[in-house]
Write an enzyme that holds these catalytic residues in place. Structure first.
Site, short mmCIF file in Angstrom:
data_model
loop_
_atom_site.label_atom_id
_atom_site.label_comp_id
_atom_site.label_asym_id
_atom_site.label_seq_id
_atom_site.Cartn_x
_atom_site.Cartn_y
_atom_site.Cartn_z
N SER A 159 0.79 -1.28 -0.09
CA SER A 159 -0.18 0.06 0.15
C SER A 159 0.85 1.40 0.09
O SER A 159 2.05 1.33 0.09
CB SER A 159 -0.99 0.16 1.19
OG SER A 159 -0.21 0.31 2.18
N LYS A 160 0.35 2.60 -0.01
CA LYS A 160 0.76 3.61 -0.24
C LYS A 160 1.97 3.84 0.82
O LYS A 160 3.06 4.59 0.58
CB LYS A 160 -0.04 4.78 -0.36
CG LYS A 160 -0.31 5.10 -1.85
CD LYS A 160 -1.79 5.76 -1.79
CE LYS A 160 -2.58 5.29 -2.70
NZ LYS A 160 -3.50 4.27 -2.44
N ARG A 161 1.51 3.39 2.10
CA ARG A 161 2.59 3.58 3.32
C ARG A 161 3.66 3.03 3.06
O ARG A 161 4.75 3.34 3.72
CB ARG A 161 1.79 3.49 4.64
CG ARG A 161 1.70 1.74 4.79
CD ARG A 161 0.82 1.47 6.02
NE ARG A 161 0.54 0.15 5.94
CZ ARG A 161 0.88 -1.00 6.32
NH1 ARG A 161 2.18 -0.90 6.83
NH2 ARG A 161 0.66 -1.96 6.34
N HIS A 162 4.05 2.07 2.14
CA HIS A 162 5.19 1.23 1.90
C HIS A 162 6.14 2.14 1.02
O HIS A 162 7.31 1.77 0.81
CB HIS A 162 4.90 -0.10 1.17
CG HIS A 162 4.60 -1.08 2.07
ND1 HIS A 162 3.03 -1.52 2.01
CD2 HIS A 162 4.89 -1.34 3.36
CE1 HIS A 162 2.69 -2.36 3.00
NE2 HIS A 162 3.95 -2.36 3.87
N GLY A 163 5.44 3.37 0.50
CA GLY A 163 6.49 3.95 -0.69
C GLY A 163 5.53 3.98 -1.71
O GLY A 163 4.34 3.75 -2.06
#
Length: 483
Positions: A258-262
């Site tokens: 997801s976006k929080r991974h980059g």
RNA sequence: GUCCCCAUCGUCUAGAGGCCUAGGACACCAGCCUUUCACGUUGGUAACACGGGUUCGAAUCCCGUUGGGGACGCCA
């Protein structure tokens, strides 16, 4: 019972062109193309190319609420950037609804499907009841089967396909191996909604069949759905394609990406300065390997890729490795191409420059690209060369400009006035200067570097001097000496 | 919960019963190179999830456990 159709074997016989490989990538345009989808597209592309087949794109836009034209364009742009554009114009699933309905009615006529008059509310209630009773929900449509239309409720019916009750369904998956499921696990799924639109599970089968897809290569998350899709193939008497379910990509922590991974959107990687060939290479190596080979350009990838090399376990996104690979490709990239990209990025960052600046960047590119891992870094490192006049000083750099350093620069400017302006000559002049003054080369190079670039880090100083040109270099040295 | 899939260094992987004292790459640590930063180069730390089998011999085959993931919609 399920055996791979015989033509599958035939298709692999050399010389048989009647059934060449056809693959397809089938994203739904409900959002941007993420990195997992990009890899699925890549595998479809590589597999088709490797076997001399055709690679197609189908936009699965049957969910009208969530599908947007912007998303379609995004997907097309992403694929184009990655060099994964399809061999033929994309097929839009929504445009084929008449055909989907036609097949659903054919199934009805054959007695393989029936009209179900449940309302969504009733179904939701049944599902809830099952959950409350802690037993798995399985749809029971027996009361609708063989129903006289006169007795039907005044509810628009959906068409459900009859699931087999006995035996098991077996899929010989090209990646997962033999996967079997008891038919008792399946239930009568809806193929045509009460509003006449097809469901995904049905539309996929009809389209894959009509497009003569031979190999369905898709994410792992579709593995259990495959058994439902088999019901449609079998009921229509169509031979099934070969299936290959590739594992999903997870974030660094093992959870769903997801976006929080980059960065996850394909185009985000472009913005961040990644090269498409590096992204493809990285993606290919995620879940696939060939001995010790790591750097595998497109042509080589096509020659090597096959599904038997695809692993069965999910893999994690490793941005550090991607970054490294990007550096490898960056260093191997054409200088003109890199210059063009860097100039464009610099322009976007509101740096104005003229042709003189652009020429300097180009002159420096061979040494600049050695020390950058992304195009963004490359652009940042080229900023000093593109501007006119003294560069802004970084804090660490400014600290180096002591009174002695300034005096040294003034002296050096004097010394360089008569220097021949070629890189090799400049280097030997600097070495001579240091020797005569009893200094280490670094003591001369660092203040000079600061004066010329505003930074303590840059390409070799002789290259910088040369690329800037005598006039610009002198300006900067004098400015630093006096400032 | 039910069904399905998976399991080698931190990460990506090589490994198809003896070639394994488990190899490579990224990351990390130390050294070399050096005009800064990189690049390059040398070396190092680091893994077969666990328990049972099968076999003369298992990372490789079988079973179980544990741990992950996925699917169970009139979404795709």
């Amino acid at each position: 019972m399920i055996h791979p159709p015989t033509w599958h074997a035939d298709a692999r016989q050399p010389g048989n062109h009647a059934m060449s490989v056809r693959t397809r990538f089938a994203p739904s345009p409900t959002g941007f193309l993420h990195i997992g989808g990009a890899r699925t597209a890549l595998f479809n592309y590589l597999f088709a190319r490797h076997h001399g087949g055709t690679y197609l794109l189908r936009i699965e836009d049957t969910d009208r609420q969530r599908s947007t034209p912007e998303a379609v364009q995004q997907i097309l742009d992403s694929l184009a950037w990655l060099g994964l554009s399809p061999d033929e114009p994309p097929v839009f699933q929504a445009s084929r609804e008449t055909r989907h309905a036609e097949v659903a009615r054919a199934l009805l006529a054959r007695g393989s499907a029936y009209l179900a008059y449940d309302t969504p509310e009733e179904l939701a209630a049944q599902r809830e009841a099952a959950e409350a009773a802690k037993r798995p929900f399985k749809y029971d449509g027996s009361r609708w089967q063989g129903l006289d239309p006169k007795d039907a409720p005044s509810v628009a019916p959906a068409i459900r396909i009859k699931a087999p009750r006995e035996g098991e369904t077996v899929v010989e998956d090209l990646v997962q191996g033999t996967v079997r499921v008891a038919n008792g696990e399946l239930d009568d799924m809806i193929i045509l909604r009460s509003d006449g639109t097809p469901t995904y599970l049905h539309a996929v089968v009809v389209d894959d069949h009509d497009m003569a897809i031979t190999h369905v290569i898709r994410g792992d998350d579709h593995l259990t759905n495959t058994f439902r899709q088999c019901m449609v193939y079998d009921a229509m008497g169509w031979s099934r394609p070969r299936f290959a379910h590739i594992p999903l990509i997870h974030g660094a922590d093992g959870a769903k990406l997801s976006k929080r991974h980059g960065a996850v959107g394909a185009l985000e990687f472009r913005e961040q300065g990644f090269l498409p060939e590096a992204v493809c290479n990285y993606l290919m190596r995620l879940g696939w390997g060939h001995g010790d080979e790591e750097v595998i350009p497109r042509e080589r990838a096509i020659a090597l890729f096959d599904l038997d090399g695809v692993g069965r376990a999910a893999s994690r996104m490793d941005y550090a490795k991607l970054l490294h690979l990007n550096g490898v490709y960056l260093r191997g990239s054409d200088d003109d191409r890199l210059t063009r990209d860097v100039l464009e990025r610099l322009g976007r960052h509101v740096v104005s420059f003229g042709t003189l600046g652009a020429d300097r960047v180009r002159a420096l590119m061979p040494v600049l690209k050695e020390r950058a891992k992304t195009l963004e870094e490359l652009a940042a490192s080229a900023a000093f060369a593109v501007i006119e006049g003294p560069p802004p000083l970084e804090a660490k750099a400014a600290a180096l400009l002591t009174p002695e350093a300034k005096a040294r620069l003034a002296d050096l400017a004097q010394f360089l006035t008569d220097a021949p302006w070629e890189r090799a000559d400049l280097e030997s002049w600097l070495r001579d200067y240091a020797e005569v003054k009893g200094l280490k080369l670094g003591q001369v190079a660092q203040p000079l570097r600061v004066a010329l670039t505003g930074s303590t880090q840059s390409p070799p100083i002789d290259a910088v001097l040369w690329a800037l040109g005598r006039t610009e270099a002198m300006d900067r040295i004098l400015a630093a000496a006096e400032g």
